[in-house]
Design an enzyme around this catalytic site. Structure first.
Site, PDB file in Angstrom:
ATOM      1  CD  GLU A 105      -2.873  -1.283   2.330  1.00 18.67           C
ATOM      2  OE1 GLU A 105      -2.768  -0.452   3.247  1.00 18.67           O
ATOM      3  OE2 GLU A 105      -3.764  -2.163   2.298  1.00 18.67           O
ATOM      4  CG  ASN A 156      -0.507  -6.934  -1.608  1.00 15.67           C
ATOM      5  OD1 ASN A 156      -1.022  -7.563  -2.526  1.00 15.67           O
ATOM      6  ND2 ASN A 156      -1.085  -6.813  -0.410  1.00 15.67           N
ATOM      7  CD  GLU A 181      -4.516  -8.075   1.352  1.00 19.31           C
ATOM      8  OE1 GLU A 181      -5.394  -7.341   1.870  1.00 19.31           O
ATOM      9  OE2 GLU A 181      -3.306  -7.838   1.446  1.00 19.31           O
ATOM     10  CG  ASP A 188     -12.657  -9.238   1.315  1.00 20.27           C
ATOM     11  OD1 ASP A 188     -12.503  -8.277   0.532  1.00 20.27           O
ATOM     12  OD2 ASP A 188     -12.329  -9.186   2.520  1.00 20.27           O
ATOM     13  CG  HIS A 248      -9.747  -5.978   0.366  1.00 18.84           C
ATOM     14  ND1 HIS A 248     -10.042  -7.121   1.092  1.00 18.84           N
ATOM     15  CD2 HIS A 248      -8.436  -5.733   0.587  1.00 18.84           C
ATOM     16  CE1 HIS A 248      -8.937  -7.532   1.725  1.00 18.84           C
ATOM     17  NE2 HIS A 248      -7.956  -6.708   1.435  1.00 18.84           N
TER      18      HIS A 248
END
Ligand code: XIL
Length: 555
Positions: free
Chosen positions: A162, A203, A268, A270, A239
């Site tokens: 990030e 990432n 990641e 979801d 996400h």
């Protein structure tokens, strides 16, 4: 009831039913689904989950699913700095080792998350001065990566996490503020020094599609590679949320990173939704899961997909996004949801992911043509799941992706012929055939209609001649131009003076039409900036006419 025992219910029921004459109608699948990991492995991919050490230690259902459905794992928090080095020089690996041990027992690979991040990093790190912080970073990486460097199942690391803002600038984290942007390359070099063959990743979130942030990431990876910095992989966190569109151009985004020679992974995944959920939000969730899995399956550069947990019981979503949840593929009671079936189908258990493309858009029409833009509109496509966007193609290349059925294409050159078509895509990345093609020729430039404007001033004139100076060319568009062309009409009997004639432009005459093009040094103009040129002309004695019909075009 655990999933494993639930799976075997239909088989037991069949045995019982063999001797009976009753018919039981059931919504349970008659045959157990092939585990996700088996399907993924057959495609050469990993399918992973983020591990929570507490239920991993304490709950049989959690352990059963974790071990049987996944062939990769990322410790959700156990390898973050606050877990591994809570005070300086004191390293603790209890929970990380527990996850790695479970992975080994279940034939899974491990991804280390994450070494250098602005979050979940203790205060003692944040307060260090530059040289102490650099040493602390290198020491942390050496110890954490070094601990697992000889463990063959720990194969990759998120070295930095990030580092970008949404607009693509670097985040003003304490890392950046103390060490400057060089901390990124330094972190990768330290990780390589600690492990000669781990895959080293960058990432981030909101980088799944093509956008300013992912483009900045692309540029950074390209730059790091050109400097010889050891970077091997890019993680798209993924996400997602049903109230937002599926990221646009995921397939193209994967492809451009693949072109840099790095691996891509969805790290990641979801898909949260506002609560209470309904049929529509759950259907959208299924599409988004399918879309991400298909995007990975579609590229040899994609190594796999990690879901950020697997059961809604332990998802980070409700605690982070109040009022939202149900983001994972098993419910809070460990029952597989439709989203599980979507992932399973997409991974190819024979029931098939969505491979049906939308129908081609119809009736593409162009209107409102200017010297630099055109409005396009078309009839909407249909799709078995749902159209998620339209690609606008100019001369065969995608120049925009839009959600609706009309758009204005800008940035065109004046007096230029273009061919436009549109195509639809769905969440699984299936593209429709192209619509009909429309041919558009943009209007000539000038008069402020787009591109550039031209204004000519008569500096002086006499009975058989005149000087036009300045002739001012201004970029009236919203993007830079690199060349401009001014045309005007020379009255009969007038001639340009000089060889070559004029200054600050290259002049050519054809009949009464004179064309003046920029020189090499004055063609580039940012929006609203201007440049000037001029010329002298001769005219018949006593003639008072002057040039007319000035027009400007730019590209
Ligand atoms: C989250 C975890 O899921 C939570 O348990 C924790 O409280 C906060 O961090 N991006 C990342 C992950 O890179 O590390 C974050 O994980 C989610 C967002």
């Amino acid at each position: 009831m655990s999933v494993r025992s639930r799976r075997f219910v239909p088989l037991a029921a069949l045995t019982l039913l063999a001797g009976l004459t009753v018919t039981v109608v059931t919504t349970e699948p008659a045959v157990a689904a092939t585990p996700l990991r088996t399907l993924a492995a057959a495609k050469g991919k990993f399918i992973g989950y983020a591990a929570n050490p507490t239920p991993l230690a304490n709950e049989t259902a959690y352990r059963t699913i974790a071990g049987s459905e996944f062939n990769q794992v990322t410790p959700e928090n156990a390898l973050k700095w606050d877990a591994t080095e809570p005070s300086q020089g004191n390293f603790t690996f209890g929970q990380a080792d527990q996850v790695v041990a479970f992975a080994r027992a279940n034939n899974q690979i491990v991804h280390g998350h994450t070494l250098v991040w602005h979050s979940q990093t203790p205060g003692w790190v944040q307060g260090l001065n530059a040289s102490a912080m650099r040493i602390a970073m290198q020491n942390h990486i050496a110890n954490v990566v070094g601990r697992y460097a000889n463990d063959p199942i720990v194969q990759s690391w998120d070295v930095v996490n990030e580092v970008f803002n949404e607009d693509g600038t670097l985040r003003q984290s304490f890392w950046f503020n103390t060490l400057g942007s060089g901390f990124i390359a330094d972190a990768f070099r330290a990780a390589r020094a600690a492990d000669s063959d781990a895959k080293l990743c960058i990432n981030d979130y909101n980088v799944e599609g093509v956008n300013a942030k992912s483009t900045a990431m692309f540029n950074l990876v390209q730059s790091l590679k050109s400097q010889g910095v050891p970077i091997d992989c890019v993680g798209f966190q993924s996400h997602l949320a049903t109230q937002f569109s599926f990221p646009s151009q995921v397939t193209q985004n994967v492809a451009r990173f693949a072109g840099l020679g790095v691996q891509v992974r969805f790290t990641e995944l979801d898909v949260r939704m506002p609560l209470p959920s309904n049929d529509s939000t759950r259907a959208t969730q299924n599409q988004y899961y399918t879309g991400i899995v298909n995007a990975c399956l579609g590229s040899a550069a994609c190594s796999g997909v990690t879901i950020w947990g697997f059961t809604d019981k332990y998802s980070w979503v409700p605690g982070t996004f109040p009022g939202q949840g149900e983001a994972l593929i098993y419910d809070a009671n460990y029952n597989p949801k439709a989203a599980y079936t979507a992932v399973n189908s997409a991974l190819g258990d024979g029931t098939g992911g969505d491979t049906s493309p939308p129908t081609a858009p119809t009736n593409l029409t162009a209107s409102g043509v200017t010297s630099s833009s055109v409005n396009l509109s078309w009839g909407a496509s249909s799709d078995n799941v749902g159209v998620t966007g339209y690609d606008v193609l100019r001369n065969g290349s995608t120049v925009a992706t839009v959600a609706g059925t009309s758009t204005t294409v800008t940035g065109l050159s004046a007096s230029t012929a273009y061919q436009f078509a549109v195509r639809a895509h769905d969440a699984a990345g299936n593209n429709s055939a192209n619509s009909n093609t429309v041919s558009v020729t943009t209007l000539p430039g000038g008069g402020g209609g787009g591109g550039c404007s031209v204004a000519a001033t008569v500096q002086s004139q006499w009975n058989n001649g005149y000087v036009l100076q300045p002739i001012t060319v201004m970029n009236t568009g919203s993007s830079p131009i690199t060349s401009w062309t001014v045309t005007f009409t020379l009255p009969s009997g007038h001639t340009l003076v000089g060889s070559p004639p004029g200054w600050n432009a290259v002049f050519t005459a054809s009949g009464s039409t004179v064309t003046a093009k920029n020189m090499s040094y004055n063609g580039t103009l940012s929006p609203f900036s201007s440049t000037t040129f001029g010329f002298q002309a001769a005219r018949p004695d006593g003639n008072t006419a002057l040039p007319s019909g000035y027009a400007c075009s730019a590209s």
